[in-house]
Design an enzyme around this catalytic site. Structure first.
Site, PDB file in Angstrom:
ATOM      1  CG  ASP A  72      -2.179   0.826   0.971  1.00 49.85           C
ATOM      2  OD1 ASP A  72      -3.210   0.585   1.601  1.00 49.85           O
ATOM      3  OD2 ASP A  72      -2.101   1.747   0.123  1.00 49.85           O
TER       4      ASP A  72
HETATM    5  C1  GLC Z   1      -4.337   4.267  -0.246  1.00 54.01           C
HETATM    6  C2  GLC Z   1      -5.226   3.112   0.143  1.00 54.01           C
HETATM    7  C3  GLC Z   1      -5.307   2.033  -0.883  1.00 54.01           C
HETATM    8  C4  GLC Z   1      -5.140   2.636  -2.268  1.00 54.01           C
HETATM    9  C5  GLC Z   1      -3.729   3.169  -2.360  1.00 54.01           C
HETATM   10  C6  GLC Z   1      -3.467   3.857  -3.712  1.00 54.01           C
HETATM   11  O1  GLC Z   1      -3.630   4.714   0.880  1.00 54.01           O
HETATM   12  O2  GLC Z   1      -4.978   2.490   1.391  1.00 54.01           O
HETATM   13  O3  GLC Z   1      -6.571   1.386  -0.713  1.00 54.01           O
HETATM   14  O4  GLC Z   1      -5.363   1.654  -3.257  1.00 54.01           O
HETATM   15  O5  GLC Z   1      -3.432   4.085  -1.321  1.00 54.01           O
HETATM   16  O6  GLC Z   1      -4.245   4.998  -3.820  1.00 54.01           O
END
Ligand code: GLC
Length: 739
Positions: free
Chosen positions: A279
């Site tokens: 993430d």
């Molecule tokens: C965010 C979220 C995740 C998302 C990623 C990219 O922090 O936790 O669900 O896909 O970053 O935006």
């Protein structure tokens, strides 16, 4: 010069023929790559368009040219992706194409209800259709990959991200995961209207303590394997191409550095062969977790644990080469990661044509197609849940003289598409409820007052709203949360309707003691509606219903569509009950039904143990009657299956859909078992007066669980079984599992 390298690659790839043997082709490419170029494939940085986390400065074009980037997030549009892809393909040494990913969560341009709403439709075909449409629109803008579905089971209404998932039940999350993945990935990833799906957030992010986002997760391995892992296994079985590791720690080990979940389970047990992306800076965050001493350490831990790609972290690009040279990270892990990422690019056809998702005509003609909007309207209606309908207050009649529409969300076109609405339009494309109603009523019939804001203590608008309410025969209130009050980093300790909206409801009821008052709710989580249920006649939960939400809500209010949605999360009486969910354990001192106040039982002294609205609850404008359950046999063995059937009759005055639910209860286990578990559901359509038989087949596969030794199996003994309209019931039938 550069182009020759690309053709050279293609030549040596095709030297393995046009077979679908991507492995051989990828191996031939990797033989040309330097260690740093392989590491480059494990790097993802953000585009300029959207920020979905703390921004970590990047020089994207430089990294692309250097071969130091394999993927980008938040970069899209035909022009935008073409420019960036051109740099990768024509200016980097090997010309390896980029992957473009984005959070296409519940629609891309045409926005569907938030996922918690979609799950309330219990309609797997609709969920698949919504993600298929999302893939059509997203791929038409150059995107190859969505960071969806979010399949975190959650029993925590305080957690803002409960809005993004399929609620509290394992079985339903499993089924929803499969539907989303099939919709996004289609049956052939080489088609330019299909995109990679991403099972996230691996794992147990929804068990954050106190529902506070990013908070600690401490659960036993049994809970992990019986509750939080199954949807991810279902995603693997459905062929999901990517996973996303999460932010949270799990029992002391951050999930973006957790070898047990990322290698032992995901690779060794489940044989997952796609790639895992972290993430957003979740690798870096292991320093803050107190699990790594510096960014070099985070790179070492994450790659050794099994994270193949670093989203926005800058740690893989900067540190992995030295770590490999020092023998702290296996070069084999780098090869594995690079290979998985290149294979995904092959499957998308990007090595055959890096510009295959770049088609200006498709970009101009795909979004908001009339059939997409029509489907969004249909799905938004099917996702709504009629929580309460005293004296058949709904549906409304078009012949009503005047209806007052009151509340901060009556004319809303901004919050209605929910929190994570990709490129959904918040400037007028969405149909507000007021606009939707105007298809049914003449302007003179529609009185309006905003009354108050969603948030804040300002009550200056209440008087005018009360005055308007007095001029109408009937009153429709449209209230709830702002879209920013759920989703990521949006946890709440208070589950009430925010601001002074409830005061407004009270004032309106006081001024109109005998009038029909309907409450339409837009919100991203279960709310505590204890104060409202006695103030209004009907409550229609529409969640954040998306681009066509206002039209869909009007269709429901005026009976063009009969509500059929059912809750996939429990609505508590108050936040003190949380976590409260239907499939809890019985405890050694359960409340006896006859005397909820009996001493020394597992109960509260101030509220009953029961929720305000239970999992599986949802009303219709018609009535459905269930006959007694019939079993094909009372004995199930390991080698056969049995069937359980009921007859469901529509005894009311409207045609309608009914979601028939199958629950079982394993009465005695080597570990305690939930008091009930959803093991099947059918959404059926019954014309008024019609009866249908609904039959479920039960086998030992449906009964398996992880016991205290973490053995996955089933134990003989007595099981209770029921086929019902919701999780609120008492079992009346049993069957035996015999050797
Ligand atoms: C965010 C979220 C995740 C998302 C990623 C990219 O922090 O936790 O669900 O896909 O970053 O935006």
């Amino acid at each position: 010069m550069k182009l020759r390298f690309l053709y050279l690659i293609l030549f040596c790839i095709f030297s393995h023929g046009f077979s679908q043997n991507y492995e051989a082709k990828v191996d031939s490419i990797m033989n040309l790559m330097t260690l740093q170029e392989k590491i480059g494939q494990t790097v993802m940085y953000g585009g300029h368009w959207d920020q979905t986390g703390p921004v970590v400065g990047t020089d994207n074009r430089k990294y692309i040219r250097e071969g130091n980037m394999g993927a980008m997030l938040n970069a899209m549009s035909v022009k935008g992706t073409r420019d960036l892809q051109k740099i990768a393909v024509e200016e980097s040494r090997l010309g390896i194409p980029l992957l473009f990913g984005y959070d296409v969560i519940h629609g891309h341009r045409t926005i569907f209800p938030i996922n918690l709403g979609l799950s309330a439709s219990w309609d797997l075909k609709m969920v698949e259709e919504s993600s298929r449409i999302a893939a059509e629109e997203a791929s038409a803008e150059g995107l190859h990959w969505t960071f969806a579905p979010m399949i975190d089971v959650s029993r925590e209404p305080r957690w803002g991200r409960i809005s993004e998932g399929a609620g509290e039940d394992v079985y339903l999350n499993n089924e929803m995961a499969k539907a989303y993945i099939i919709g996004f990935q289609g049956d052939d990833l080489s088609k330019p209207n299909t995109i990679l799906a991403c099972a996230k957030h691996y794992v147990a992010y929804g068990a954050a303590q106190a529902g506070r986002d990013y908070h600690t997760v401490n659960i036993g391995e049994g809970e992990l394997r019986n509750v939080y892992l199954p949807p991810f296994k279902a995603a693997v079985d459905a062929g999901v191409e990517t996973f996303m590791s999460a932010f949270n720690e799990l029992n002391g080990v951050p999930t973006s550095g957790n070898k047990f979940t990322l290698r032992d389970i995901l690779r060794d047990e489940w044989k997952f062969d796609g790639f895992v992306v972290s993430d957003y800076t979740s690798i870096n965050e292991m320093i803050k977790h107190g699990f790594a001493k510096d960014s070099t350490d985070t790179a070492r831990i994450a790659m050794n644990a099994g994270v193949d790609m670093d989203m926005m972290g800058h740690v893989y690009r900067l540190h992995l080469k030295k770590l490999v040279e020092e023998g702290k990270v296996s070069g084999g892990y780098i090869n594995d990661a690079c290979k998985r990422i290149l294979l995904a690019k092959y499957k998308l056809g990007l090595f055959d044509d890096p510009y295959r998702y770049i088609d200006k005509n498709r970009e101009n003609t795909t979004k908001y197609k009339p059939e997409f909007l029509a489907k969004a309207r249909e799905i938004a209606a099917a996702s709504s849940v009629l929580l309460q309908n005293k004296n058949d207050a709904l549906p409304l009649s078009k012949d009503s003289k005047k209806i007052a529409f009151i509340g901060p969300l009556v004319k809303d076109e901004y919050d209605i598409i929910g929190n994570w609405a990709a490129k959904g339009d918040r400037k007028g494309k969405a149909v507000s409820i007021f606009e939707g109603i105007s298809e049914y009523l003449n302007p003179y019939q529609m009185l309006y007052a905003k009354g108050c804001k969603i948030l804040g203590e300002d009550e200056s608008g209440l008087e005018e709203a009360v005055s308007i309410s007095k001029q109408a025969e009937e009153i429709v209130l449209v209230m709830g949360e702002g879209h920013h009050m759920s989703g990521e980093a949006a946890s709440r300790t208070n589950l009430r309707i925010p601001g002074v909206q409830t005061n407004l409801i009270k004032r309106i009821r006081e001024a109109n003691p005998n009038k029909k008052i309907i409450l339409v709710l837009m919100n991203g989580r279960p709310l505590n509606l204890s104060a409202e249920v006695d103030l209004v006649d009907a409550i229609l939960e529409v969640w954040f219903p998306g681009t066509m939400g206002g039209a869909a809500t009007a269709d429901l209010l005026f009976g063009k569509v009969n509500p059929s949605g059912k809750l996939t999360v429990t609505f508590p009486r108050n936040v003190g009950q949380v976590p409260i969910y239907y499939n809890m354990k019985n405890t050694g001192r359960p409340i006896p039904d006859y005397n909820p106040k009996e001493d020394y039982k597992s109960n509260y002294i101030d509220v009953p143990n029961t929720p305000l609205f239970a999992f599986g609850h949802g009303l219709s404008y018609t009535d459905f009657r269930y006959s007694g359950l019939v079993l094909s046999s009372k004995d199930l063995s390991f080698s056969n299956s049995i069937t359980a059937s009921v007859e469901v009759s529509n005894t009311g005055n409207y045609d309608g859909h009914e979601i028939v639910q199958l629950y079982i209860h394993d009465k005695v286990g080597s570990t305690t078992r939930p008091v009930k578990e959803l093991k099947g559901f059918r959404k059926i359509f019954l014309k008024k007066g019609e009866t249908k038989t609904v039959t479920f087949t039960i086998s030992v596969e449906d009964l398996k669980f992880y016991n205290s030794e973490m053995a996955y199996g089933v134990e003989t003994g007595e099981f209770e079984i029921a086929i019902t309209p919701s999780s609120e019931f008492k079992f009346k039938h049993i069957f035996n599992l015999i050797d």
